[in-house]
Design an enzyme around this catalytic site. Structure first.
Site: not given
Ligand code: FMN
Length: 380
Positions: A37, A90, A119, A141, A169, A247, A269, A274, A304-305
């Site tokens: 996940y 978030p 989130s 968020q 988002t 976002k 973003s 994902r 990716g930071i």
């Molecule tokens: C496990 C997980 C859950 C996430 N849940 C949300 C979320 O609930 N809302 C949202 O806008 N982005 C969500 N994201 C995206 C993150 O806000 C963010 O855009 C992303 O993780 C940034 O990349 P990084 O993990 O490489 O730093 C999620 C990312 C991960 C890894």
């Protein structure tokens, strides 16, 4: 912790000196499902990998003899001076990896002057996070639910609980193709949230969680409105007292529309790779958006930071702030609130060093002359 196998304590935490160390150390403390996940992406995970690689395709062009003894990381976001440009991204269901969950990350953020973006699908809801750690800069968020009453409640409660911005988002009208999650049968994520206002989606939320059999994970996609559109954004802007950021903006065209519809900022973003696979990395999508926005609203970036040098590059390309996602979850998995705090401290220490060695006393001194395409870029 949710480990479903013998727990390997891993190396002592004082030996964890980089985000990559925390990533490795987090592995044994997470169940297969939690790993899929958190660490997984969409499709062939091309964008997921490229998010980190793209920062490495940029080389730095340091200046020297500039006097960097008085380094200053402070920056302005949404018109407010912040001690540094990092923001906690978030991420849903943080109690999946450690009982400290969102409250632990909020504590880490508060201790380091970092804005935390909570989130909609937090395992500890936005209200409870605010009550637990009141003295902290936080953004909320928003996932817009099909049930607009719930959405309105979420927006109102964010303002009531002292959230300073609404981060809508916009890149998740439907859930991405999460193959790693399917393979490890991720289906129990819903046990870890959401709570608070999002849970007001009520029995429908629980049902969405339970119907995960064929459609992994136990997600809330059925509740999130796939018809969200620009007129909704105008409505959120006019109905909320909070500044609205979007976002998941990936093009200059949408950045322009964001401005037209009253957004105060955009976050470049791809949702940590994902959602839609084979979209550009945040690093590669950033420049045309910064150019189109031309200073009219704030532009932040994520994806990716992992190093202070990545942050320097993002700021040099024109981002005003940088969101960090998975590294915080790895820190949390390894050491709860303390682990999350350590990860932020590592990134800040690296940022200080990278800035000084680039010849910039202040983050606001950075500009595009400090980066160039790396000669090794072709191999990345
Ligand atoms: C496990 C997980 C859950 C996430 N849940 C949300 C979320 O609930 N809302 C949202 O806008 N982005 C969500 N994201 C995206 C993150 O806000 C963010 O855009 C992303 O993780 C940034 O990349 P990084 O993990 O490489 O730093 C999620 C990312 C991960 C890894």
């Amino acid at each position: 912790m949710m480990a479903d196998h013998d727990h390997d304590p891993g190396p002592p935490t004082h030996l964890l000196r980089t985000v990559a160390d925390y990533e490795r150390a987090a592995l044994p403390s997470m169940s297969d499902q939690a790993r899929s996940y958190i660490d997984g992406g969409a499709g062939d995970e091309i964008t997921l990998r490229d998010n980190a690689d793209a920062w490495q395709r940029l080389a730095l062009r340091p200046r020297v003899l500039t006097g960097v003894g008085e380094s200053d990381l402070s920056t302005r976001l949404l018109g407010v001076t912040r001690p540094h440009p990092l923001v906690v991204a978030p991420t849903a269901f943080q109690r999946l990896v450690h009982p400290d969950g969102e409250v632990g990350v909020a504590r880490a953020a508060a201790a380091t002057g970092t804005i935390m973006c909570v989130s909609t699908l937090a395992s500890t809801g936005a209200a409870a996070v605010a009550e637990a750690i009141p003295d902290q800069a936080r953004w909320f968020q928003l996932y817009a639910f099909v049930d607009r009453g719930v959405t309105r409640d979420l927006i109102q409660s964010a303002a009531a609980y002292g959230y300073e911005a609404l981060v809508v988002t916009v890149d998740r009208p439907v859930l991405g193709v999460r193959e790693r999650e399917w393979r490890s049968n991720v289906r129990d994520v819903s046990r870890h949230g959401p709570s608070g206002a999002a849970a007001a989606a009520g029995p429908a939320a629980a049902a969405a969680g339970d119907t995960a059999g064929g459609t992994p994970p136990a997600d809330y996609s059925a509740l999130i409105d796939p018809n969200l559109n620009w007129s909704d954004i105008s409505r959120f802007v006019s109905e909320s007292s909070l500044p609205v950021l979007l976002k998941g903006i990936m093009t200059a065209e949408d950045a322009e529309l964001a401005i037209e519809h009253g957004a105060r900022g955009v976050i470049v973003s791809n949702h940590g790779g994902r959602q839609l696979d084979t979209v550009l990395s945040g690093a590669d999508a950033l420049t045309p958006i910064v150019d189109a926005v031309a200073g009219r609203i704030d532009v932040l970036v994520d994806g990716g930071i992992r190093r202070g040098t990545d942050v320097v590059k993002a700021l040099a390309l024109g981002a005003g702030g940088v969101l960090v996602g998975r590294p915080l979850t790895w820190g949390l998995a390894v050491g709860g609130a303390e682990g999350a705090q350590r990860v932020i401290e590592i990134l800040l220490a690296e940022l200080h060093t990278a800035l000084a060695l680039s010849g910039c006393p202040r983050v606001t001194d950075l500009n595009r002359s400090f980066v160039t395409r790396a000669p090794w870029a072709g191999s990345k």
